[in-house]
Design an enzyme around this catalytic site. Structure first.
Site, PDB file in Angstrom:
ATOM      1  N   LYS A  55      59.283  55.694  31.969  1.00 43.43           N
ATOM      2  CA  LYS A  55      58.556  55.313  30.763  1.00 43.43           C
ATOM      3  C   LYS A  55      58.187  56.578  29.992  1.00 43.43           C
ATOM      4  O   LYS A  55      57.862  57.607  30.594  1.00 43.43           O
ATOM      5  CB  LYS A  55      57.309  54.540  31.186  1.00 43.43           C
ATOM      6  N   SER A 109      53.318  46.824  28.257  1.00 43.82           N
ATOM      7  CA  SER A 109      53.856  47.879  27.434  1.00 43.82           C
ATOM      8  C   SER A 109      55.088  48.556  28.031  1.00 43.82           C
ATOM      9  O   SER A 109      55.814  49.234  27.314  1.00 43.82           O
ATOM     10  CB  SER A 109      52.782  48.940  27.188  1.00 43.82           C
ATOM     11  N   SER A 146      50.853  46.022  32.376  1.00 43.78           N
ATOM     12  CA  SER A 146      52.048  46.561  31.726  1.00 43.78           C
ATOM     13  C   SER A 146      53.263  46.791  32.605  1.00 43.78           C
ATOM     14  O   SER A 146      54.338  47.068  32.090  1.00 43.78           O
ATOM     15  CB  SER A 146      51.712  47.863  31.009  1.00 43.78           C
TER      16      SER A 146
HETATM   17  N1  GLN Z   1      48.621  44.575  27.268  1.00 43.16           N
HETATM   18  C1  GLN Z   1      47.439  45.272  27.698  1.00 43.16           C
HETATM   19  C2  GLN Z   1      46.942  46.137  26.578  1.00 43.16           C
HETATM   20  O1  GLN Z   1      47.484  46.060  25.529  1.00 43.16           O
HETATM   21  C3  GLN Z   1      47.743  46.096  28.905  1.00 43.16           C
HETATM   22  C4  GLN Z   1      48.545  47.296  28.582  1.00 43.16           C
HETATM   23  C5  GLN Z   1      48.837  48.149  29.773  1.00 43.16           C
HETATM   24  O2  GLN Z   1      48.759  47.706  30.916  1.00 43.16           O
HETATM   25  N2  GLN Z   1      49.161  49.392  29.498  1.00 43.16           N
HETATM   26  O3  GLN Z   1      46.027  46.892  26.706  1.00 43.16           O
END
Ligand code: GLN
Length: 490
Positions: free
Chosen positions: A81, A156, A180
């Site tokens: 990532k 994400s 995410s």
């Molecule tokens: N979707 C969640 C957010 O937008 C979690 C994102 C994540 O785990 N990085 O914060």
């Protein structure tokens, strides 16, 4: 081996490599060719350096010829990532504010992968600074779901999930602050594990919400997940929250039946808002465990279900507003032209180069931390976080594992929720509480909807119970090999 090289598991490839039936260069060239064929449509990568990957593969093949192989990941392509630092590689966190940034060092996980001989291949797309659930918040491009290009891959870590699902890498790493890793794994039909807070070093992961962030493996099978976790887990003196204890043998744990076999179904995770097809698939998983001799019973986690979302969006935004203050137009970043002074430079740079969701989070976080509101929001949220953590501790006196859907719905169409932050946030309703409590959880593929979209089931365990979690996940996929299904992407 049943699969084509680019679709094979790391464990199958490791045996082929060991037997001399294939070289790392061939495997690496296969994923490179696959990415060249499909990534225009999938959009999993932000950066690919094929030449560099082939050079690493050749070095691995040479080690093997000299009898100096470093273990099961030697010669296996692994992609990271874009929030995980790799020396001399671009690291942009999918943000325009880091457009020209090249990492001056390796994250601890990167270093460990290099030491294990993995072929580091490319930088994977994500929501900007890991804020989002669809990878549509990337400052560069959106990623598509390989099962249906009109749908999102989740986020994400959407690039990490899509690349594995589409055969563009063998393994990947994502990061999980509120879901995410698990949510995109569920949307893309792969396995994704969020480790216990502190098991994997965060050194070199761009910080979003430091008390919640964890790096974790994304893979096509539970074995591969275990192998990758084995390499990245363990104490690191560069991360003060890193757990200082012996790491168990996760791969060996899969050879035995899981020892702790009481599964709880938290009633509140199967309530309103849960899509019918997802419910059916996850209930079938519960049934499969029952048939396998596991004890399955209903439990209750009222606060975790009700309050995780508001608590998460206070704590995560508060931490983000502080962590992202470092992108100031002076360090790391691009800078806005023509600023009058330092303050003007700060405002202009951030105004021009942060995307809308990142700005929304910074504004929310600054608000909940501001004097007069701090007690009402931030302090209160920390107290409720403790309540949630205790609730899990209590339930883990009764059961050894929790089984829930990973997400309330399968992958949704691109563009559907991007204008409506709350509906986007609601996607993480089953994953957020796990981060607040610091627990490990794994998402495993458990079949498809009628229209062919993957569904994920989440298993949650007590702190540092990854071995049992992996063993339980392995038992399910051994009898129901949904992870062998590949997207219909030519
Ligand atoms: N979707 C969640 C957010 O937008 C979690 C994102 C994540 O785990 N990085 O914060």
């Amino acid at each position: 081996m049943a699969d084509e090289l680019h679709n094979a598991t790391a464990s199958d490839l490791a045996s082929e490599l060991a037997a001399g039936r294939v070289s790392s260069e061939e495997v690496t060239r296969a994923v490179i060719a696959r990415a060249e064929a499909v990534d225009e449509r999938v959009g999993a990568f932000l950066h690919r350096d094929a030449e560099n990957a082939v050079a690493q593969a050749r070095a691995s093949d040479l080690r093997r010829r000299n009898g100096e192989t470093r273990g099961p990941l030697d010669g296996i392509p692994v992609s990271l990532k874009d929030a995980i630092a790799t020396l001399d590689q671009p690291m942009r966190c999918a943000s325009r504010i880091l457009e020209n940034f090249v990492s001056p060092y390796d994250a601890t996980v990167t270093r460990r992968l290099k030491d294990a001989g993995a072929v580091l291949w490319g930088r994977l797309n994500m929501d900007e600074f890991a804020m989002g659930s669809s990878t549509e918040n990337s400052g560069y491009r959106a990623t598509a779901n390989p099962w249906d290009l009109e749908r999102v891959p989740g986020g994400s870590s959407g690039g990490s999930a899509a690349a594995v699902a589409a055969g563009e890498t063998i393994l990947s790493l994502g990061s999980d602050t509120g879901g995410s890793i698990r949510q995109p794994a569920a949307f893309c039909g792969i396995v994704g594990l969020k480790p216990t807070y502190g098991l994997v070093s965060r050194y070199g992961l761009a910080a979003f919400a430091s008390s919640l962030d964890q790096i974790g493996p994304m893979a096509r099978s539970v074995e591969d997940t275990a192998v990758l976790l084995q390499v990245i887990a363990g104490h690191d003196r560069y991360d003060s929250t890193s757990w200082n204890a012996e790491v168990p043998d996760y791969v060996r744990a899969l050879e035995e039946e899981p020892r702790r076999r009481r599964i709880g179904l938290p009633r509140e995770f199967f309530g309103k808002g849960l899509d019918g097809a997802v419910r059916t698939r996850v209930e079938a998983v519960a049934e499969a465990y029952r048939e396998n001799g596991f004890e399955v019973r209903e439990v209750s986690l009222p606060h975790a279900a009700e309050l995780a979302l508001p608590v998460y969006y206070i704590i995560a935004t508060a931490e983000a507003s502080s962590n992202l203050a470092r992108y100031d137009g002076i360090r790391y970043t691009r800078r806005s032209e023509g600023a009058r002074d330092g303050i003007d430079l700060y405002f202009k740079t951030r105004g021009e180069f942060f995307g809308a969701e990142v700005k929304r989070r910074i504004i929310l976080g600054t608000y909940v931390l501001s004097s007069g509101y701090y007690d009402a929001y931030y302090k209160r949220a920390q107290q409720v976080r403790t309540v949630i953590r205790r609730e899990f501790e209590r339930v883990f006196e009764e059961v050894d594992l929790l089984l829930t859907p990973t997400t309330p719905t399968p992958a949704f169409p691109r563009g559907d929720r991007i204008e409506d932050p709350l509906s986007m946030y609601l996607n993480d309703i089953y994953t957020l509480s796990v981060n607040l409590a610091g627990l490990p959880a794994i998402s495993v593929p458990c079949g498809h909807t009628e229209t062919g979209l993957p569904v994920g089931a989440q298993l949650i365990g007590p702190s540092f119970a990854e071995a049992n979690l992996l063993a339980a996940a392995h038992v399910y996929l051994r009898d129901h090999p949904h992870h062998h299904e590949r997207p219909p992407l030519a």
